[in-house]
Scaffold this motif. Sequence first.
Motif, short mmCIF file in Angstrom:
data_model
loop_
_atom_site.label_atom_id
_atom_site.label_comp_id
_atom_site.label_asym_id
_atom_site.label_seq_id
_atom_site.Cartn_x
_atom_site.Cartn_y
_atom_site.Cartn_z
N GLY A 126 0.82 -1.20 0.00
CA GLY A 126 0.00 0.00 0.00
C GLY A 126 0.86 1.25 0.00
O GLY A 126 0.57 2.23 -0.70
N HIS A 127 1.93 1.23 0.80
CA HIS A 127 2.88 2.35 0.81
C HIS A 127 3.47 2.58 -0.57
O HIS A 127 3.52 3.71 -1.07
CB HIS A 127 3.98 2.05 1.83
N LEU A 128 3.91 1.50 -1.23
CA LEU A 128 4.51 1.65 -2.55
C LEU A 128 3.50 2.10 -3.59
O LEU A 128 3.83 2.88 -4.50
CB LEU A 128 5.17 0.33 -2.98
N SER A 129 2.26 1.65 -3.47
CA SER A 129 1.21 2.11 -4.38
C SER A 129 1.03 3.61 -4.28
O SER A 129 0.91 4.32 -5.28
CB SER A 129 -0.11 1.39 -4.07
N LEU A 130 1.00 4.10 -3.04
CA LEU A 130 0.84 5.54 -2.83
C LEU A 130 2.07 6.31 -3.30
O LEU A 130 1.95 7.34 -3.98
CB LEU A 130 0.59 5.81 -1.35
N MET A 131 3.26 5.83 -2.93
CA MET A 131 4.48 6.56 -3.30
C MET A 131 4.67 6.61 -4.81
O MET A 131 5.09 7.64 -5.36
CB MET A 131 5.69 5.93 -2.63
N ALA A 132 4.37 5.52 -5.51
CA ALA A 132 4.50 5.52 -6.96
C ALA A 132 3.52 6.51 -7.59
O ALA A 132 3.83 7.13 -8.61
CB ALA A 132 4.27 4.12 -7.51
N ALA A 133 2.36 6.66 -6.98
CA ALA A 133 1.35 7.59 -7.51
C ALA A 133 1.68 9.04 -7.18
O ALA A 133 1.34 9.94 -7.95
CB ALA A 133 -0.02 7.22 -6.96
N GLY A 161 4.65 11.18 -18.88
CA GLY A 161 3.54 10.67 -18.09
C GLY A 161 3.34 9.18 -18.21
O GLY A 161 2.28 8.66 -17.83
N ASN A 162 4.34 8.46 -18.70
CA ASN A 162 4.17 7.03 -18.93
C ASN A 162 4.10 6.22 -17.65
O ASN A 162 3.64 5.06 -17.67
CB ASN A 162 5.29 6.50 -19.83
N ASP A 163 4.60 6.77 -16.54
CA ASP A 163 4.48 6.05 -15.27
C ASP A 163 3.45 6.69 -14.34
O ASP A 163 3.45 6.45 -13.14
CB ASP A 163 5.84 5.92 -14.58
N ARG A 164 2.56 7.47 -14.92
CA ARG A 164 1.49 8.11 -14.13
C ARG A 164 0.51 7.07 -13.63
O ARG A 164 0.13 6.14 -14.34
CB ARG A 164 0.75 9.13 -15.00
N ARG A 168 3.63 16.01 -2.25
CA ARG A 168 2.68 17.02 -2.74
C ARG A 168 1.34 16.34 -3.02
O ARG A 168 1.25 15.45 -3.88
CB ARG A 168 3.23 17.67 -4.01
N LEU A 169 0.32 16.74 -2.29
CA LEU A 169 -0.97 16.05 -2.35
C LEU A 169 -2.00 16.77 -3.21
O LEU A 169 -3.05 16.19 -3.50
CB LEU A 169 -1.53 15.87 -0.94
N ASP A 170 -1.71 17.99 -3.65
CA ASP A 170 -2.74 18.74 -4.37
C ASP A 170 -2.95 18.24 -5.79
O ASP A 170 -3.88 18.69 -6.47
CB ASP A 170 -2.45 20.24 -4.36
N HIS A 171 -2.12 17.30 -6.25
CA HIS A 171 -2.34 16.67 -7.55
C HIS A 171 -2.52 15.16 -7.41
O HIS A 171 -2.36 14.41 -8.38
CB HIS A 171 -1.16 16.97 -8.49
N ALA A 172 -2.85 14.70 -6.22
CA ALA A 172 -3.00 13.26 -5.99
C ALA A 172 -4.18 12.70 -6.77
O ALA A 172 -5.21 13.36 -6.92
CB ALA A 172 -3.20 13.00 -4.50
N ALA A 225 -6.48 18.96 0.96
CA ALA A 225 -5.84 19.42 -0.28
C ALA A 225 -6.83 19.48 -1.44
O ALA A 225 -6.43 19.81 -2.57
CB ALA A 225 -4.67 18.51 -0.64
N GLY A 226 -8.08 19.15 -1.20
CA GLY A 226 -9.10 19.21 -2.23
C GLY A 226 -9.14 18.02 -3.15
O GLY A 226 -9.72 18.08 -4.24
N ARG A 227 -8.56 16.89 -2.71
CA ARG A 227 -8.53 15.70 -3.53
C ARG A 227 -9.59 14.69 -3.08
O ARG A 227 -10.09 14.76 -1.96
CB ARG A 227 -7.14 15.04 -3.49
N GLU A 228 -9.88 13.74 -3.95
CA GLU A 228 -10.87 12.71 -3.63
C GLU A 228 -10.22 11.60 -2.82
O GLU A 228 -9.25 10.99 -3.25
CB GLU A 228 -11.46 12.12 -4.91
N SER A 229 -10.74 11.36 -1.63
CA SER A 229 -10.23 10.29 -0.78
C SER A 229 -11.39 9.66 -0.04
O SER A 229 -12.31 10.36 0.42
CB SER A 229 -9.20 10.82 0.22
N HIS A 230 -11.36 8.34 0.08
CA HIS A 230 -12.38 7.59 0.81
C HIS A 230 -11.67 6.68 1.81
O HIS A 230 -10.74 5.96 1.44
CB HIS A 230 -13.22 6.73 -0.14
N LEU A 231 -12.09 6.72 3.06
CA LEU A 231 -11.51 5.89 4.11
C LEU A 231 -12.56 4.90 4.58
O LEU A 231 -13.60 5.29 5.10
CB LEU A 231 -11.02 6.74 5.28
#
Length: 261
Positions: A114-121, A129-132, A189-193, A222-228
């Motif tokens: 999960g950490h790596l999924s987030l960090m890669a994103a 943008g090929n690894d976006r 930087r979370l404002d483009h997550a 940061a104004g991003r979409e997140s669901h917990l």
Amino acid sequence: MPPTALTFEYARADEQPLLLDLYVPAGPGPYPVALWIHGGAWFLGDRTDDAVLCAGLAGRGVAVASIDYRLGEAGAFPASVHDAQAAVRWLRAHGAEHRLATGKIGSWGASAGGHLSLMAALSPADPGGNDRIDAVVDCYGPTDLVARLARTDMERAIVRTPPDVDYLRTDIETPDLNRARQASPLYQRLDHAPPVLIMHGDRDQQMALAQSRRLHEALVAAGRESHLLVLGGTGHGDPRYQSPWILDTTAAFLKQHLDNS
């Protein structure tokens, strides 16, 4: 028929082949696709550990690329993050050959995965943008490695040293907090997550629920979409994460955000 995996080499790192198992739904496609990044404290596990889980998501219409990545000293930050990004680039380069829709790609992982999924994103993408990564499902991954390294003198004496120490190539007595911030999703930087779905059990004794709560709150701020999604009575690596309704929820979230139309 349940989806079966085909194995491919997606990159080489230090002369080590990095493999992925690709699970693709039956039918003409193209299908949305997401990485699966296994857990194991950045030191254990491989791409085959969660084959039933990956096949379950593919059976719900989302292709899955379950990846190996460098472990232990070879995979210390940021090497394992770079491996996940390399897998995304491979999918964009080869996805059309395997009935995949790769205009948008997701990432899904548990614990260290999960950490790596987030960090890669959240890490900067390459210029093309090929690894976006366009959507993330994080199951109880660490998000603030600074907090996980914090210890009083008594805690250092009696509490087990977390695997984060070796992952960061630091020590628990005088931890490198700057490096810990660089490796923490919470401090990126979370404002483009991309959109994020976080799942965490309230009985997790390995990873504090606060790790997920704080990231969720920061993303929303940061104004991003997140669901917990907090799972009552659920621990770390709990079999409940393989429940059909969890897979249904994961598939629905990824389909919504990876629609390439």
